[in-house]
Design a protein around this motif. Structure first.
Motif, PDB file in Angstrom:
ATOM      1  N   ASP A  18      17.547 161.422  98.172  1.00  7.72           N
ATOM      2  CA  ASP A  18      18.472 160.284  98.106  1.00  7.72           C
ATOM      3  C   ASP A  18      17.824 159.036  98.654  1.00  7.72           C
ATOM      4  O   ASP A  18      18.491 158.125  99.109  1.00  7.72           O
ATOM      5  N   LEU A  19      16.527 159.026  98.680  1.00  8.94           N
ATOM      6  CA  LEU A  19      15.820 158.012  99.457  1.00  8.94           C
ATOM      7  C   LEU A  19      15.115 156.996  98.565  1.00  8.94           C
ATOM      8  O   LEU A  19      13.986 156.619  98.811  1.00  8.94           O
ATOM      9  N   ALA A  20      15.775 156.576  97.490  1.00  8.43           N
ATOM     10  CA  ALA A  20      15.228 155.488  96.697  1.00  8.43           C
ATOM     11  C   ALA A  20      16.062 154.256  96.974  1.00  8.43           C
ATOM     12  O   ALA A  20      17.282 154.338  97.077  1.00  8.43           O
ATOM     13  N   PHE A  21      15.411 153.115  97.105  1.00  7.80           N
ATOM     14  CA  PHE A  21      16.145 151.894  97.381  1.00  7.80           C
ATOM     15  C   PHE A  21      17.148 151.625  96.273  1.00  7.80           C
ATOM     16  O   PHE A  21      18.292 151.299  96.520  1.00  7.80           O
ATOM     17  N   ALA A  22      16.708 151.748  95.026  1.00  7.73           N
ATOM     18  CA  ALA A  22      17.612 151.599  93.892  1.00  7.73           C
ATOM     19  C   ALA A  22      17.182 152.607  92.845  1.00  7.73           C
ATOM     20  O   ALA A  22      16.075 152.527  92.341  1.00  7.73           O
ATOM     21  N   ASP A  23      18.056 153.562  92.579  1.00  6.38           N
ATOM     22  CA  ASP A  23      17.688 154.574  91.595  1.00  6.38           C
ATOM     23  C   ASP A  23      18.042 154.057  90.203  1.00  6.38           C
ATOM     24  O   ASP A  23      19.050 154.425  89.623  1.00  6.38           O
ATOM     25  N   LEU A  24      17.209 153.142  89.690  1.00  7.70           N
ATOM     26  CA  LEU A  24      17.499 152.545  88.383  1.00  7.70           C
ATOM     27  C   LEU A  24      17.347 153.600  87.307  1.00  7.70           C
ATOM     28  O   LEU A  24      16.463 154.451  87.377  1.00  7.70           O
ATOM     29  N   ASN A  25      18.188 153.512  86.281  1.00  4.34           N
ATOM     30  CA  ASN A  25      18.009 154.467  85.194  1.00  4.34           C
ATOM     31  C   ASN A  25      16.891 154.020  84.264  1.00  4.34           C
ATOM     32  O   ASN A  25      16.473 154.755  83.401  1.00  4.34           O
ATOM     33  N   ILE A  26      16.370 152.793  84.450  1.00  3.08           N
ATOM     34  CA  ILE A  26      15.194 152.381  83.684  1.00  3.08           C
ATOM     35  C   ILE A  26      13.999 152.267  84.626  1.00  3.08           C
ATOM     36  O   ILE A  26      13.128 151.439  84.435  1.00  3.08           O
ATOM     37  N   GLY A  27      13.975 153.136  85.640  1.00  2.00           N
ATOM     38  CA  GLY A  27      12.981 153.001  86.702  1.00  2.00           C
ATOM     39  C   GLY A  27      11.561 152.795  86.227  1.00  2.00           C
ATOM     40  O   GLY A  27      10.875 151.860  86.653  1.00  2.00           O
ATOM     41  N   LEU A  28      11.112 153.641  85.294  1.00  3.87           N
ATOM     42  CA  LEU A  28       9.717 153.544  84.862  1.00  3.87           C
ATOM     43  C   LEU A  28       9.451 152.233  84.135  1.00  3.87           C
ATOM     44  O   LEU A  28       8.411 151.605  84.328  1.00  3.87           O
ATOM     45  N   GLY A  50      12.762 163.637  79.965  1.00  2.23           N
ATOM     46  CA  GLY A  50      13.935 163.164  79.256  1.00  2.23           C
ATOM     47  C   GLY A  50      14.667 162.063  79.977  1.00  2.23           C
ATOM     48  O   GLY A  50      15.855 161.872  79.786  1.00  2.23           O
ATOM     49  N   SER A  51      13.963 161.319  80.820  1.00  6.28           N
ATOM     50  CA  SER A  51      14.626 160.231  81.542  1.00  6.28           C
ATOM     51  C   SER A  51      13.600 159.216  82.002  1.00  6.28           C
ATOM     52  O   SER A  51      12.426 159.540  82.170  1.00  6.28           O
ATOM     53  N   LEU A  52      14.073 157.980  82.186  1.00  5.32           N
ATOM     54  CA  LEU A  52      13.205 156.946  82.732  1.00  5.32           C
ATOM     55  C   LEU A  52      13.378 156.803  84.226  1.00  5.32           C
ATOM     56  O   LEU A  52      12.637 156.097  84.880  1.00  5.32           O
ATOM     57  N   SER A  53      14.400 157.461  84.748  1.00  9.82           N
ATOM     58  CA  SER A  53      14.667 157.318  86.178  1.00  9.82           C
ATOM     59  C   SER A  53      13.698 158.180  86.966  1.00  9.82           C
ATOM     60  O   SER A  53      13.488 159.356  86.665  1.00  9.82           O
ATOM     61  N   LEU A  54      13.085 157.581  87.990  1.00 10.51           N
ATOM     62  CA  LEU A  54      12.068 158.321  88.738  1.00 10.51           C
ATOM     63  C   LEU A  54      12.685 159.497  89.484  1.00 10.51           C
ATOM     64  O   LEU A  54      12.068 160.558  89.589  1.00 10.51           O
ATOM     65  N   THR A  55      13.906 159.329  89.977  1.00  9.70           N
ATOM     66  CA  THR A  55      14.555 160.453  90.654  1.00  9.70           C
ATOM     67  C   THR A  55      14.745 161.619  89.692  1.00  9.70           C
ATOM     68  O   THR A  55      14.462 162.768  90.027  1.00  9.70           O
ATOM     69  N   ASP A  56      15.198 161.292  88.477  1.00 10.54           N
ATOM     70  CA  ASP A  56      15.376 162.348  87.490  1.00 10.54           C
ATOM     71  C   ASP A  56      14.055 163.027  87.160  1.00 10.54           C
ATOM     72  O   ASP A  56      13.999 164.248  86.965  1.00 10.54           O
ATOM     73  N   ILE A  57      12.984 162.226  87.090  1.00  7.71           N
ATOM     74  CA  ILE A  57      11.690 162.808  86.759  1.00  7.71           C
ATOM     75  C   ILE A  57      11.261 163.782  87.851  1.00  7.71           C
ATOM     76  O   ILE A  57      10.780 164.877  87.574  1.00  7.71           O
ATOM     77  N   VAL A  58      11.487 163.395  89.096  1.00  8.98           N
ATOM     78  CA  VAL A  58      11.116 164.308  90.180  1.00  8.98           C
ATOM     79  C   VAL A  58      11.981 165.556  90.122  1.00  8.98           C
ATOM     80  O   VAL A  58      11.489 166.676  90.272  1.00  8.98           O
TER      81      VAL A  58
END
Lengths: 366, 103, 167, 412
Positions: D128-138, D194-202
């Motif tokens: 839960d430690l991302a400043f902003a978990d953007l869904n277009i993170g990458l 299947g996602s651009l969000s870095l949290t999802d990728i991890v």
């Protein structure tokens, strides 16, 4: 290509990669070198004129300060000229000591030259410092012999300054035994490195004829494939007694010049092994007075320094000091071929090619 | 004060006019290309604003915007290639100097 | 409608973008103009975020700020200083009149005359996946235009190379 | 507020806890502002000491590579050297060349620094430690990264120095070329996750069928590593500030803290590149399974960042530098085709994953073997076909035609 206007870039005299205070005036088209002019003289100290005011032996420290990376061979060249002029005999042991010192100096200088060349190709100093590690051992050896670490003035007309101390021999034997392994290490790191090969092979070609016409000498000439080495062509000291090869390059590019230097280090180790084995006992000290009056006349003495043929043309009028003291310095003559090597290449290549010639500004400017 | 469709349309119109003024008034082709890009951006703002306020669930405006951006990239590439070609031949990128067809 | 924070963001971005765009047009130094163009593009990306089009904002930053402005800067670089001035042509006054007329007309038509049917539905928030679905939907998607656009890009690339290439 | 939220294992829960407490007990806007400030402070708590540490580590490590000692005078093992250097930079005179283009010259360090920091907004240091978990993170990451060109260009153009100008030209050419394989290498990961969000990728790298993506994306990782080192100016591809050729490139004319900002921005973006690599290919905050219970995720992540940083130092200490045309040829003829092939292969594999009936473990092993073999084959085959340009850039007569230096040297 695009219509562009060439512009002038002054590289040096203060620039991280011009060896000393060398200035290149580059005419660039984008990054391509269109024309180049070497500008020297920032380190001019008037050594030729100064020498004409001093006795022959007093000239020797000047040679230390010309090619400060290989003072021993500078001393040797001048001593050969003086001995030829004055007809001084040199003892056998002194001749062997001179050979040992000259070859140790050749290794030290090539280590420095190759190291800075790799640095000029963009490596961040690691190969350079690896090479300085071995050069340090050599400097220790020279310190044992002469007491100085950079400006030795060890070789004197008629012999050497003093015999080497006893602890010199085990140290030099250990060095000679270790050195081939270190050279293998450098080659492992560098010779097969794809980036280095891409940067240097085919870059800065000095064709055979051009090298001869430019009167280049040393690794620059041999890199172009000319088998010319004063140690074989005009043997001095006792070089004719040793078994060694003259490495040559294929096409005269920067890589060949690098490679010739590395191979020459191997050959120097071979010579050293033989010289250490064969050295006779005796007295290496000069048999002449400190101040002497050579007969009127002239003489040209030369030796193969790490950078090429360093010659001294001395004219004597019978007095204590030379009437004319002319230096043929290899760095200066090799660098005159730089323009032909650099034109048509990029800025990065210009730096690498300058590094591959291995100039020492103290010798260029004198 | 809440921001609605009209605000974005006004912004779009202002940006478009600024770009238009640049296209008409500037002499340097590079600047004219820049102004064309500003005009395209203004148009995309209007498209996205319509998409946001009129059909928020369809995204058609945004799809259009993507196409416009694609075309803008192509336009910039070709336009600048032409510009460089002209510059190579004429050493000039002034529209008042390169009106060759008039001669 | 749009929350107050977003309204504040809108005003800041809108004013900033317009000022930057105006400077692009008015500055004579085209290097400065190109830099301000980057600022304009960035501001427009911010506007997209206010409009909850986040994917588009990313694309805007990547394509406009990252690629097109770099291309323009490249062009600035290749056309050297003597021709680098961004002077005005002799039509500048009439162009100003046209532009002012245009902005008044546009605002009058779009804001004053037309009655837009504003939908009250809230927008789709993460737009990436829905946008992909809208683009590549089998029945009423945009696959053909998408492919055509890619061919246009390819043609533009080849054309640009062909124009600039050494003859 | 639950005290367990403040357990150091889950730093991210602190923020969540503060947010929920504020929205319940305080004015509405504080729930937005306070956690944001808290996040920014956390980020700075990582970044600022990291800056100093990283410089020290680099100097010590490079010294080790070069058989030297490195800084060892200030503080224990020279640890305070970076602080002293920072103080020195702050106290230096700020010099501006007389013919510099004033405001781009002054703005360039800031323009370079801001995107370098902004990148960290989307990097997840823990679950839960991302400043902003953007869904277009990458996409955000790549887009923000492209701003560094503008900074380099501003600095290079504005300082009215020819070396800086050459650096500016190089930066535009290099960064634009390397952006393409950089983004293309990411596409493989995006397809798998299947996602651009870095949290999802991890998260995707620990979900049933996948382990760390390095197991199935070796080629993409290699390409990304090379392009990332080009984008953050590390040897062998640091042509923008090639010391031996163009002195210091775009920051030749900068002194004092203006230079310091460039320096800090450079190290910040190196750390960001390391963070992105560990996020995308090495499982982000995941660690060795049986140790994960004892060591918090954010420590794993920071450890990975530092390991990658050490790899960057290693390459810097070992390799010479490529030439500009070789670098461009490498991007266009080697990296881009390979990254395109990687996308193709990955896309086929993703399609097959949906239709396979094999057990995930078997399937993943199969994919890993196939991908590694393919990567090796492609690299070998392509490098056979690909030759670094070794010719002169033009024939001598043609170059000579462009002109010659004036006969007299202008001045001494």
């Amino acid at each position: 290509m695009l219509k562009t206007e060439p512009y002038v870039l002054n590289m040096g005299p203060q620039h991280p990669s011009t060896h000393g205070v060398f200035r290149m005036e580059l005419l660039l088209d984008g990054e391509t070198v269109v024309d180049m002019r070497p500008i020297m003289g920032y380190l001019h100290r008037g050594i030729e004129k100064l020498s004409e005011e001093r006795s022959y032996t007093q000239c020797i420290p000047f040679t230390d300060r010309m090619d400060y990376l290989s003072s021993m061979t500078g001393n040797l060249s001048l001593c050969l000229a003086i001995e030829k002029l004055a007809g001084i005999e040199v003892s056998e042991r002194a001749k062997y000591l001179r050979v040992i010192m000259a070859e140790l100096q050749r290794i030290a200088s090539h280590l420095f030259g190759v190291g800075t060349f790799i640095d000029d190709c963009g490596a961040s100093g690691t190969p350079f410092l690896y090479m300085l590690r071995e050069r340090e051992k050599l400097i220790d050896l020279f310190e044992m012999a002469s007491g100085a670490r950079l400006t030795y003035s060890y070789i004197r007309p008629g012999g050497v300054m003093r015999d080497v101390p006893d602890e010199f021999w085990p140290a030099v034997r250990r060095f000679v035994a270790e050195m081939p392994r270190y050279i293998d290490e450098y080659e492992q790191l560098l010779t097969g490195n794809e980036i280095l090969r891409a940067r240097t092979i085919g870059v800065g070609i000095l064709p055979r004829e051009q090298a001869i016409n430019a009167s280049a000498s040393g690794p620059v000439l041999r890199g172009s494939g000319v088998k010319w080495d004063l140690r074989k062509a005009d043997p001095y000291c006792v070089y004719d007694r040793f078994d060694f090869d003259i490495p040559t390059g294929k096409q005269g590019d920067a890589f060949d010049r690098y490679f010739v230097r590395v191979q020459e280090m191997r050959q120097s180790v071979r010579i050293l092994e033989q010289a250490i084995r064969d050295i006779p006992s005796g007295d290496p000290l000069p048999k002449v007075a400190l101040f002497f009056h050579p007969p009127a006349g002239d003489a040209y003495g030369r030796s193969e320094t790490p950078r090429g043929e360093l010659g001294f043309y001395l004219v004597s009028d019978g007095s204590i000091a030379p009437y004319r003291f002319k230096i043929r310095s290899p760095s200066f003559i090799n660098i005159t071929a730089l323009c032909d090597m650099v034109v048509g290449w990029r800025i990065a290549d210009a730096v690498a090619i300058t590094g591959s010639i291995d100039i020492v500004m103290g010798e260029v400017d004198r | 004060m809440s921001v609605g469709l009209n605000h974005f349309l006004v912004l779009s119109a202002v940006l478009f006019s600024i770009g238009m003024y640049g296209v008409l008034a500037k002499r340097n082709v590079v600047v004219i290309l820049m102004c064309v890009e500003i005009m395209l951006n203004a148009v995309i703002i209007a498209l996205v604003a319509f998409s946001r306020f009129v059909t928020p669930t369809l995204l058609t405006g945004q799809v259009f915007a993507i196409f416009v951006i694609t075309i803008a990239a192509a336009e910039a590439a070709v336009g600048l290639a032409l510009l460089i070609s002209i510059y190579r031949n004429r050493e000039n990128v002034d529209v008042e100097e390169i009106d060759l067809l008039k001669m | 409608m749009i929350t107050d924070g977003a309204a504040f963001a809108f005003w800041v971005l809108a004013v900033g973008t317009c000022l930057a765009a105006l400077s692009v047009v008015l500055l004579r130094n085209i290097f400065h103009a190109a830099l301000l163009l980057v600022l304009t593009f960035t501001g427009v990306a911010g506007i997209y975020i206010v409009l909850s089009a986040d994917f588009l904002a990313g694309v805007q930053l990547l394509i406009y700020a990252g690629a097109i402005s770099i291309l323009i800067i490249f062009a600035v670089m290749l056309t050297r200083r003597p021709v680098m001035t961004g002077g005005f042509s002799r039509f500048s006054i009439s162009a100003a009149i046209v532009a002012v007329t245009l902005v008044i007309a546009l605002i009058w038509v779009t804001v004053g005359l037309t009655d837009w049917s504003i939908s009250s539905e809230s927008p789709i928030q993460p737009t990436t996946a829905p946008l992909a679905n809208a683009l590549f939907d089998r029945t009423n998607g945009w696959v053909l235009p998408f492919e055509v656009a890619s061919i246009v890009l390819l043609a533009a690339m080849i054309g640009a190379i062909a124009i600039v290439k050494d003859k | 507020m639950d005290w367990r939220d403040f357990y150091i294992y889950h730093l991210g829960k602190v923020n969540e806890s503060v947010r929920s407490w504020l929205s319940a007990h305080a004015a509405g806007w504080t729930a937005y502002v306070v956690p944001a400030i808290l996040g920014a402070i956390l980020l700075l708590v990582f970044l600022l000491p990291s800056q100093l540490m990283v410089v020290w580590i680099e100097r010590r490590l490079i010294a080790r590579f070069q058989i030297r000692r490195g800084p060892n005078r200030v503080g224990p093992w020279g640890l305070l050297q970076s602080i002293v250097d920072a103080i020195k930079l702050l106290s230096k005179e700020a010099i501006m060349p007389r013919y510099a283009d004033k405001w781009p010259y002054l703005a360039a360090p800031v323009v370079g620094f801001i995107p370098a920091i902004l990148v960290y907004a989307v990097i997840p240091f823990g679950p839960d430690l991302a400043f902003a978990d953007l869904n277009i993170g990458l996409l955000y990451l790549v887009a923000i990264g492209s701003y560094s060109v503008i900074s380099v260009f501003m600095a290079g153009w504005a300082s009215s120095n020819k070396y800086a100008l050459i650096s500016a030209m190089r930066s535009v050419a290099v960064l634009v070329s390397y952006e393409i394989p950089n983004v293309l290498a990411l596409v493989g990961v995006i397809l798998l996750a299947g996602s651009l969000s870095l949290t999802d990728i991890v998260r995707a790298q620990s979900s049933g069928s996948f382990t760390w993506f390095i197991t199935v994306q070796p080629l993409a990782f290699l390409i990304f590593f090379i392009t990332a080192s080009a984008e953050v100016n590390r040897t062998p591809v640091d042509l923008i500030e090639a010391e031996q050729e163009i002195v210091a490139g775009h920051h030749t004319e900068y002194s004092g803290m203006k230079f310091g900002l460039f320096y800090v921005a450079e190290y910040t973006s190196i750390l960001a590149a390391c963070a992105v690599m560990s996020t995308l290919f090495f499982g982000g905050w995941h660690g060795i399974p049986w140790l994960e219970r004892y060591i918090p995720p954010w420590i794993w992540f920071i450890a990975k960042i530092y390991i990658f940083f050490a790899v960057f130092i290693w390459t810097r200490a070992t390799l010479p530098r490529l030439r500009i045309d070789q670098l461009m040829a490498f991007a266009w003829k080697f990296l881009i085709p390979l990254s395109l092939l990687n996308i193709l292969v990955t896309a086929v594999e993703v399609l097959l994953i949906d239709n396979t009936t094999l057990a995930p473990a078997v399937w993943m092993t199969l994919l890993a073997v196939v991908n590694y073999a393919l990567a090796a084959l492609l690299i070998v085959a392509w490098s056979r076909a690909f030759r670094m340009p070794r010719r002169r850039s033009a024939d001598i007569p043609e170059v000579r035609r462009l002109g010659a230096l004036p006969a007299e040297t202008p001045s001494y």
